[in-house]
Enzyme design. Structure first.
Site, PDB file in Angstrom:
ATOM      1  N   ASN A 219     -17.319  28.051 -22.019  1.00 55.23           N
ATOM      2  CA  ASN A 219     -17.990  26.970 -21.291  1.00 55.23           C
ATOM      3  C   ASN A 219     -17.808  27.084 -19.778  1.00 55.23           C
ATOM      4  O   ASN A 219     -16.705  27.380 -19.317  1.00 55.23           O
ATOM      5  CB  ASN A 219     -17.453  25.617 -21.770  1.00 55.23           C
ATOM      6  CG  ASN A 219     -17.717  25.409 -23.253  1.00 55.23           C
ATOM      7  OD1 ASN A 219     -18.749  25.822 -23.772  1.00 55.23           O
ATOM      8  ND2 ASN A 219     -16.768  24.788 -23.931  1.00 55.23           N
TER       9      ASN A 219
ATOM     10  N   SER B  55     -13.632  26.628 -26.651  1.00 50.34           N
ATOM     11  CA  SER B  55     -13.680  25.415 -27.467  1.00 50.34           C
ATOM     12  C   SER B  55     -12.598  25.519 -28.522  1.00 50.34           C
ATOM     13  O   SER B  55     -12.338  26.598 -29.053  1.00 50.34           O
ATOM     14  CB  SER B  55     -15.056  25.302 -28.118  1.00 50.34           C
ATOM     15  OG  SER B  55     -14.992  24.496 -29.271  1.00 50.34           O
TER      16      SER B  55
ATOM     17  N   GLU C  90     -19.412  22.562 -14.237  1.00 46.82           N
ATOM     18  CA  GLU C  90     -19.656  21.252 -14.862  1.00 46.82           C
ATOM     19  C   GLU C  90     -18.805  20.163 -14.226  1.00 46.82           C
ATOM     20  O   GLU C  90     -19.275  19.063 -13.947  1.00 46.82           O
ATOM     21  CB  GLU C  90     -19.335  21.306 -16.354  1.00 46.82           C
ATOM     22  CG  GLU C  90     -20.349  22.059 -17.185  1.00 46.82           C
ATOM     23  CD  GLU C  90     -19.892  22.119 -18.638  1.00 46.82           C
ATOM     24  OE1 GLU C  90     -20.192  21.186 -19.389  1.00 46.82           O
ATOM     25  OE2 GLU C  90     -19.221  23.099 -19.003  1.00 46.82           O
TER      26      GLU C  90
ATOM     27  N   LYS D 242     -17.517  29.899 -28.245  1.00 44.63           N
ATOM     28  CA  LYS D 242     -17.876  29.224 -26.999  1.00 44.63           C
ATOM     29  C   LYS D 242     -17.127  29.729 -25.770  1.00 44.63           C
ATOM     30  O   LYS D 242     -15.947  30.030 -25.817  1.00 44.63           O
ATOM     31  CB  LYS D 242     -17.608  27.711 -27.124  1.00 44.63           C
ATOM     32  CG  LYS D 242     -18.542  26.999 -28.064  1.00 44.63           C
ATOM     33  CD  LYS D 242     -19.960  26.903 -27.530  1.00 44.63           C
ATOM     34  CE  LYS D 242     -20.055  25.987 -26.354  1.00 44.63           C
ATOM     35  NZ  LYS D 242     -20.456  24.643 -26.680  1.00 44.63           N
TER      36      LYS D 242
ATOM     37  N   SER E 131       0.821  -1.218   0.000  1.00 41.79           N
ATOM     38  CA  SER E 131       0.000   0.000   0.000  1.00 41.79           C
ATOM     39  C   SER E 131       0.851   1.263   0.000  1.00 41.79           C
ATOM     40  O   SER E 131       0.331   2.371   0.036  1.00 41.79           O
ATOM     41  CB  SER E 131      -0.933   0.006   1.223  1.00 41.79           C
ATOM     42  OG  SER E 131      -0.177  -0.146   2.405  1.00 41.79           O
TER      43      SER E 131
ATOM     44  N   ASN F 272      -1.953  -2.709  13.066  1.00 41.07           N
ATOM     45  CA  ASN F 272      -3.413  -2.594  13.034  1.00 41.07           C
ATOM     46  C   ASN F 272      -3.918  -1.360  13.786  1.00 41.07           C
ATOM     47  O   ASN F 272      -4.767  -0.614  13.291  1.00 41.07           O
ATOM     48  CB  ASN F 272      -4.056  -3.864  13.588  1.00 41.07           C
ATOM     49  CG  ASN F 272      -3.750  -5.079  12.725  1.00 41.07           C
ATOM     50  OD1 ASN F 272      -3.197  -4.931  11.633  1.00 41.07           O
ATOM     51  ND2 ASN F 272      -4.087  -6.255  13.201  1.00 41.07           N
TER      52      ASN F 272
ATOM     53  N   THR G 160     -40.385  26.196  -9.841  1.00 41.02           N
ATOM     54  CA  THR G 160     -40.691  24.833  -9.411  1.00 41.02           C
ATOM     55  C   THR G 160     -40.881  24.071 -10.716  1.00 41.02           C
ATOM     56  O   THR G 160     -41.383  24.640 -11.704  1.00 41.02           O
ATOM     57  CB  THR G 160     -41.972  24.755  -8.553  1.00 41.02           C
ATOM     58  OG1 THR G 160     -43.068  25.238  -9.337  1.00 41.02           O
ATOM     59  CG2 THR G 160     -41.866  25.581  -7.279  1.00 41.02           C
ATOM     60  N   HIS G 161     -40.426  22.832 -10.743  1.00 44.03           N
ATOM     61  CA  HIS G 161     -40.432  22.035 -11.986  1.00 44.03           C
ATOM     62  C   HIS G 161     -39.649  22.733 -13.097  1.00 44.03           C
ATOM     63  O   HIS G 161     -39.934  22.522 -14.273  1.00 44.03           O
ATOM     64  CB  HIS G 161     -41.867  21.754 -12.461  1.00 44.03           C
ATOM     65  CG  HIS G 161     -42.783  21.301 -11.371  1.00 44.03           C
ATOM     66  ND1 HIS G 161     -42.978  19.978 -11.048  1.00 44.03           N
ATOM     67  CD2 HIS G 161     -43.543  22.017 -10.492  1.00 44.03           C
ATOM     68  CE1 HIS G 161     -43.831  19.894 -10.032  1.00 44.03           C
ATOM     69  NE2 HIS G 161     -44.179  21.110  -9.664  1.00 44.03           N
TER      70      HIS G 161
ATOM     71  N   GLN H   1      -7.208  -2.317   4.059  1.00 41.22           N
ATOM     72  CA  GLN H   1      -6.194  -1.533   3.343  1.00 41.22           C
ATOM     73  C   GLN H   1      -6.834  -0.796   2.158  1.00 41.22           C
ATOM     74  O   GLN H   1      -6.330   0.221   1.709  1.00 41.22           O
ATOM     75  CB  GLN H   1      -5.079  -2.461   2.857  1.00 41.22           C
ATOM     76  CG  GLN H   1      -3.954  -1.738   2.157  1.00 41.22           C
ATOM     77  CD  GLN H   1      -2.722  -2.610   2.027  1.00 41.22           C
ATOM     78  OE1 GLN H   1      -2.076  -2.937   3.015  1.00 41.22           O
ATOM     79  NE2 GLN H   1      -2.399  -3.008   0.814  1.00 41.22           N
TER      80      GLN H   1
HETATM   81  N1  ARG Z   1      -1.083  -1.488   5.178  1.00 41.23           N
HETATM   82  C1  ARG Z   1      -2.019  -1.992   6.127  1.00 41.23           C
HETATM   83  C2  ARG Z   1      -3.360  -1.261   5.980  1.00 41.23           C
HETATM   84  O1  ARG Z   1      -3.397  -0.323   5.294  1.00 41.23           O
HETATM   85  C3  ARG Z   1      -1.502  -1.790   7.498  1.00 41.23           C
HETATM   86  C4  ARG Z   1      -2.019  -2.789   8.501  1.00 41.23           C
HETATM   87  C5  ARG Z   1      -1.578  -4.149   8.148  1.00 41.23           C
HETATM   88  N2  ARG Z   1      -1.761  -5.077   9.180  1.00 41.23           N
HETATM   89  C6  ARG Z   1      -1.612  -6.376   8.931  1.00 41.23           C
HETATM   90  N3  ARG Z   1      -1.735  -7.159   9.949  1.00 41.23           N
HETATM   91  N4  ARG Z   1      -1.394  -6.845   7.745  1.00 41.23           N
HETATM   92  O2  ARG Z   1      -4.349  -1.639   6.525  1.00 41.23           O
END
Ligand code: ARG
Length: 462
Positions: free
Chosen positions: A288, A280, A293, A286, A26, A113, A158-159, A325
């Site tokens: 825009n 454009s 948007e 144009k 991650s 964790n 309205t509408h 994660q």
């Molecule tokens: N990268 C993990 C997450 O985003 C961190 C926690 C991972 N814990 C584990 N026991 N694998 O949640």
């Protein structure tokens, strides 16, 4: 380098598959929490020292080492490693590389964790503070324009059909109120974001004599969380934030839709300065309304992320699961998107200028004072249903003759009811119509001005 991962290699006999390492990592997206990760580690080290698990020298080495790591990251010199999976293990490994064996003691009494749950809350809290201040800036802009345009008359719909005249200031105050509730929702959500999971460790708590109140105080959390299993697993605080963000975006999408309509040649109600528009490449004429948007479009993606997180959390057994994660990318994108949209809106709103004549003509065109005529007849003693019928006939005549009610002569109007007198023209004018709705929440210019004063006091009290 050892064959197995240094953080958990003990029970493994082979290294992680190279693709699996990338697949499960991650670090590409969670590295943005590096500051909060270090902040949490510093507080954890201080707490461990306070309760006698680390020596003061160890604590000082850890804090100095973490500071160095932070500076390296901020100079752009830090080498993030996918093999080290996430921001937490990258920083811890770098610390150990710098200060040696003491670095390995930092993870005493905690787990990734509770660490990650803490980091996300710290990160979200910081970003929410910015979001709340940007929301306030947008609301201030709305009040500024609402006050300036308290007397500017436009058709109310309205509408999407012309209904009754309203003031432009009153219309903008409707947007203000939507955002006011959004502010309250975010503020309320922040109370639950600001609870500290750290100390829950992997899931059951830890055998060390930790002082969670002390860590919470160091990190500016309201209090430590109550239950370790819940603390490491639930992401409801992020879901709640995304729900509040989805409503902000829904509100901005509604405003955007109106701005898009109003800048069209068909409405031509407002001018949006060039710096908020694009042209454009093929059609030279144009201009825009890209900002509204795009904000309208981005509202879909924010609500999409809300649904992602709800689905992510659904049916997860206690306690932590790797599923979680997946909470980060949607959450971060909601934060970025909301901040961008609020910034664009806060910059843009004070710069919109109404085309007052166009608004006025449009309000005159749609028989918008028909209800005022009916109310007038009621004041002359006619029952409302009968008054409704009389006015309906007058409108039909007006359509045939291409004349608004206010443009008809007294004789023309009296064809439909002998009760109509010369004073009817006071209520058939646009000014008379809006001024008559003179109560709290009504569109009368003096009510708009009073509402602006009350709203300013609310903002000042934040
Ligand atoms: N990268 C993990 C997450 O985003 C961190 C926690 C991972 N814990 C584990 N026991 N694998 O949640």
């Amino acid at each position: 380098m050892s064959k197995t991962n240094q953080q958990w290699g003990g029970r493994f006999t082979e290294a992680t598959d190279a693709f699996v390492a990338r697949f499960t990592a991650s670090v590409d997206f969670d590295q943005r929490m590096y500051r909060q990760d270090i902040q949490g580690s510093v507080a954890h080290a201080k707490m461990l020292t306070k309760v006698g698990v680390l020596t003061e020298a160890e604590r000082d080495a850890i804090i100095a080492g973490l500071q160095e790591v932070q500076e390296e990251i901020e100079r752009g010199e830090f080498e993030w490693s996918v093999a080290l999976e996430d921001v937490h293990m990258n920083i811890e490994a770098a610390l150990t590389e710098k200060i040696g064996i003491t670095g390995k003691k930092l993870h005493t009494g905690r787990s990734r964790n509770d660490q990650v749950a803490t980091d996300i809350r710290l990160y979200l809290r910081d970003e929410m503070v910015l979001i709340l201040s940007e929301l306030t800036r947008l609301q201030q802009g709305l009040l500024e324009v609402a006050e300036r345009e308290a007397d500017t008359i436009m058709p109310g719909f309205t509408h999407l059909q012309t209904a009754q005249p309203v003031t432009f200031g009153h219309h903008l105050l409707a947007w203000f109120e939507m955002l006011q509730r959004d502010y309250g929702r975010l503020q309320d959500c922040l109370k639950r974001v600001n609870i500290m999971p750290l100390g829950a460790a992997a899931l059951a708590g830890t055998t060390y004599p930790i002082d969670r109140h002390y860590t919470a105080e160091l990190l500016g959390f309201e209090r430590p969380s109550e239950n370790s299993l819940d603390s490491v697993s639930d992401r409801d605080f992020a879901i709640e934030f995304c729900a509040a963000a989805s409503l902000v975006m829904t509100h901005l999408s509604r405003a955007s839709e109106e701005l898009v309509l109003w800048t069209s040649a068909q409405f031509d109600f407002i001018n949006l300065p060039d710096r908020f528009c694009t042209g454009s490449s093929i059609m030279p004429q144009k201009k825009n309304p890209d900002v509204p948007e795009l904000v309208r479009g981005k509202s879909g993606r924010v609500t999409g992320h809300l649904v992602s997180l709800l689905m992510l959390m659904k049916s997860q057994p206690l306690a932590y699961n790797k599923d979680n994660q997946e909470d980060k990318e949607p959450l971060f994108d909601v934060i970025d998107t909301l901040q961008g949209c609020l910034r664009a809106y806060a910059d843009m709103i004070p710069a919109i200028t109404p085309k007052k004549e166009k608004m006025r003509e449009a309000a005159l065109r749609g028989f918008s004072t028909a209800t005022d005529l009916a109310d007038y007849l009621v004041r002359q003693g006619i029952a409302f249903r009968d008054a409704h019928e009389i006015v309906g006939k007058s409108v039909a005549y007006g359509i045939e003759q291409s004349k608004d009610l206010g443009e008809m002569s007294l004789d023309e109007l009296r064809q439909f009811s002998g009760q109509i007198q010369a004073d009817v023209f006071d209520v058939l004018t646009l000014e008379g119509s809006v001024a008559a709705r003179d109560h709290i929440g009504g569109t009368a210019p003096n009510q708009v001005r009073a509402a602006v004063v009350r709203a300013r006091a609310v903002l000042a009290a934040r």
